[in-house]
Design an enzyme around this catalytic site. Structure first.
Site, PDB file in Angstrom:
ATOM      1  N   ILE A 165      47.930  13.422 -34.544  1.00  0.00           N
ATOM      2  CA  ILE A 165      48.987  14.802 -35.678  1.00  0.00           C
ATOM      3  C   ILE A 165      48.097  14.793 -37.422  1.00  0.00           C
ATOM      4  O   ILE A 165      48.732  13.737 -37.928  1.00  0.00           O
ATOM      5  CB  ILE A 165      50.415  14.550 -36.035  1.00  0.00           C
ATOM      6  CG1 ILE A 165      51.375  14.673 -34.581  1.00  0.00           C
ATOM      7  CG2 ILE A 165      51.201  15.914 -36.312  1.00  0.00           C
ATOM      8  CD1 ILE A 165      50.854  15.327 -33.193  1.00  0.00           C
TER       9      ILE A 165
ATOM     10  N   LYS B 192      56.951   2.970 -26.477  1.00  0.00           N
ATOM     11  CA  LYS B 192      57.269   4.528 -26.028  1.00  0.00           C
ATOM     12  C   LYS B 192      57.451   4.912 -24.816  1.00  0.00           C
ATOM     13  O   LYS B 192      58.540   5.324 -23.942  1.00  0.00           O
ATOM     14  CB  LYS B 192      56.402   4.992 -26.342  1.00  0.00           C
ATOM     15  CG  LYS B 192      56.570   5.417 -28.589  1.00  0.00           C
ATOM     16  CD  LYS B 192      57.557   6.649 -28.541  1.00  0.00           C
ATOM     17  CE  LYS B 192      57.354   6.458 -30.092  1.00  0.00           C
ATOM     18  NZ  LYS B 192      58.380   6.515 -30.398  1.00  0.00           N
TER      19      LYS B 192
ATOM     20  N   ILE C 295      65.833   6.166 -44.439  1.00  0.00           N
ATOM     21  CA  ILE C 295      66.508   4.890 -44.844  1.00  0.00           C
ATOM     22  C   ILE C 295      66.089   4.721 -46.480  1.00  0.00           C
ATOM     23  O   ILE C 295      66.748   3.854 -47.366  1.00  0.00           O
ATOM     24  CB  ILE C 295      66.163   3.813 -44.467  1.00  0.00           C
ATOM     25  CG1 ILE C 295      63.999   3.747 -44.466  1.00  0.00           C
ATOM     26  CG2 ILE C 295      66.753   2.862 -42.971  1.00  0.00           C
ATOM     27  CD1 ILE C 295      63.563   2.472 -43.626  1.00  0.00           C
TER      28      ILE C 295
ATOM     29  N   GLY D 285      64.647  10.178 -40.015  1.00  0.00           N
ATOM     30  CA  GLY D 285      63.207  10.339 -40.426  1.00  0.00           C
ATOM     31  C   GLY D 285      62.465  10.642 -40.938  1.00  0.00           C
ATOM     32  O   GLY D 285      61.510  10.957 -40.569  1.00  0.00           O
TER      33      GLY D 285
ATOM     34  N   TYR E 204      53.248  -0.553 -29.760  1.00  0.00           N
ATOM     35  CA  TYR E 204      53.623   0.605 -29.228  1.00  0.00           C
ATOM     36  C   TYR E 204      53.928   1.765 -28.292  1.00  0.00           C
ATOM     37  O   TYR E 204      55.136   2.000 -28.115  1.00  0.00           O
ATOM     38  CB  TYR E 204      53.413   1.719 -31.103  1.00  0.00           C
ATOM     39  CG  TYR E 204      53.304   2.821 -31.322  1.00  0.00           C
ATOM     40  CD1 TYR E 204      54.496   2.927 -31.763  1.00  0.00           C
ATOM     41  CD2 TYR E 204      52.409   3.983 -30.455  1.00  0.00           C
ATOM     42  CE1 TYR E 204      54.177   4.778 -32.066  1.00  0.00           C
ATOM     43  CE2 TYR E 204      52.395   5.164 -31.008  1.00  0.00           C
ATOM     44  CZ  TYR E 204      53.481   5.623 -31.479  1.00  0.00           C
ATOM     45  OH  TYR E 204      53.524   6.797 -32.233  1.00  0.00           O
TER      46      TYR E 204
HETATM   47  C1  AKB Z   1      49.657   6.151 -33.795  1.00  0.00           C
HETATM   48  O1  AKB Z   1      48.173   6.295 -33.925  1.00  0.00           O
HETATM   49  O2  AKB Z   1      49.604   5.152 -33.917  1.00  0.00           O
HETATM   50  C2  AKB Z   1      49.880   7.870 -33.344  1.00  0.00           C
HETATM   51  C3  AKB Z   1      50.205   8.033 -32.279  1.00  0.00           C
HETATM   52  C4  AKB Z   1      48.971   7.903 -31.042  1.00  0.00           C
HETATM   53  O3  AKB Z   1      51.374   7.854 -31.306  1.00  0.00           O
HETATM   54  N1  AKB Z   1      49.312   8.684 -34.188  1.00  0.00           N
END
Ligand code: AKB
Length: 316
Positions: free
Chosen positions: A172, A146, A36, A9, A142
């Protein structure tokens, strides 16, 4: 002999800066960048390979043919895109991790870095602050992937003695590559609009405070945790790290010091709900104690640095 590393990545937001920094430190030829698709931004001199992190056999073949010491698995579908494609996100985020954990278990490399996120936390935390061991009840796909990934990292570390290291990135902010599909992306988009002198329509509420970090600090944290002695890494799920927390309005006010006429409108969409479920502040005492983590960039320094670097890129 210099160690050899593989970045999966490598064309992503963090992957790009990480690859460039690792190349500077270890020598370009010792850092194999992969993704990829071909990179859109320069990853510097050094080898690049097309590799799919979901293709375990392809990666196994590659690792058997190359002497790799460390793998940085930066593959992920971020929060906003993941809500649109929950199964695809689950498949990508989990199976790319399982593949690297299994290949590490086979002994094909010795150290693995895998990124987690502040999205592992859910609403209702005391003082809107996540400490290292706060209850983690994520509300987004998400975040669920995680948090599950963190548990698996710890499992492989304990059961199979895999040296896995992980940090929970906040949002970030970077100038080399724009993020894609995240909730915290607004904090990068806004700089591009300010510099282009175009009004910004913000998809988060003006008061939505979130934990954030400048890319230089994120790369420093990643490299520091990977360099630390194994005994000092007492957490094998993932470490909280923090730099600063701000709301869109606070960021806007800082940007206006450089672009006084810059305009902003607020039109919160679904992404504001994802952000609402995350903590506003992070306590990172454990990372400070275990591997001496310390962030360098406050809001003023970050904004100054972003504009300086974006302007240099435009004039290149
Ligand atoms: C997102 O906004 O999905 C990411 C995170 C907070 O991990 N930057």
């Amino acid at each position: 002999m210099a160690k050899k590393v593989l970045v999966l990545g490598a064309s992503g937001q963090i992957g790009t800066d990480l690859t460039l920094n690792l190349r500077e430190k270890l020598g370009a030829e010792n850092v194999i960048a992969s993704d990829i698709k071909e990179p859109q931004v320069s990853l510097g001199d050094g080898p690049f390979m097309l590799l799919n992190a979901l293709d375990r056999e392809g990666m196994q073949k590659f690792l058997k043919n190359h002497q790799i010491d460390e793998v940085y698995n930066m593959v992920a579908m971020l929060s906003a895109t993941a809500e649109k494609h929950p199964w695809k996100a689950w498949d990508l985020n989990m199976n790319s991790l399982f593949n690297t954990l299994e290949l590490q278990k086979e002994g094909l490399f010795s150290k693995l870095f895998w990124p987690s996120s502040i999205a592992v936390f859910g609403p209702g935390l005391k003082n809107n602050t996540a400490i290292q061991n706060s209850v983690a009840e994520p509300k987004t796909v998400y975040g669920i992937s995680k948090l599950s990934g963190e548990r698996w990292c710890e499992y492989y570390a304990k059961q199979y003695n895999c040296d896995v290291r992980s940090i929970r990135y906040p949002g970030i902010i970077s100038y080399q590559t724009e993020p894609g599909g995240g909730t915290t992306d607004y904090a990068v988009d806004i700089f591009h609009k300010a510099i282009a002198n175009v009004p910004y329509k913000c998809f988060l509420d003006e008061k939505r405070t979130l934990p954030m970090m400048y890319m230089a600090d994120a790369v420093k944290a990643t490299m520091n945790i990977m360099e630390a002695n194994s005994e000092s890494i007492r957490i094998r799920s993932s470490y909280n790290i923090a730099a600063l927390s701000f709301s869109p309005q606070e960021l806007y006010t800082s940007i206006c010091k450089y672009f006084p006429g810059f305009e902003i409108q607020y039109e919160p969409d679904k992404r504001d709900l994802y952000a609402q479920s995350w903590p506003a502040y992070i306590n990172d005492d454990q990372a400070k104690m275990d591997w001496n983590w310390e962030a360098e960039f406050n809001l003023d320094k970050l904004v100054e640095n972003m504009f300086h670097n974006l302007k240099s890129l435009i004039h290149q």
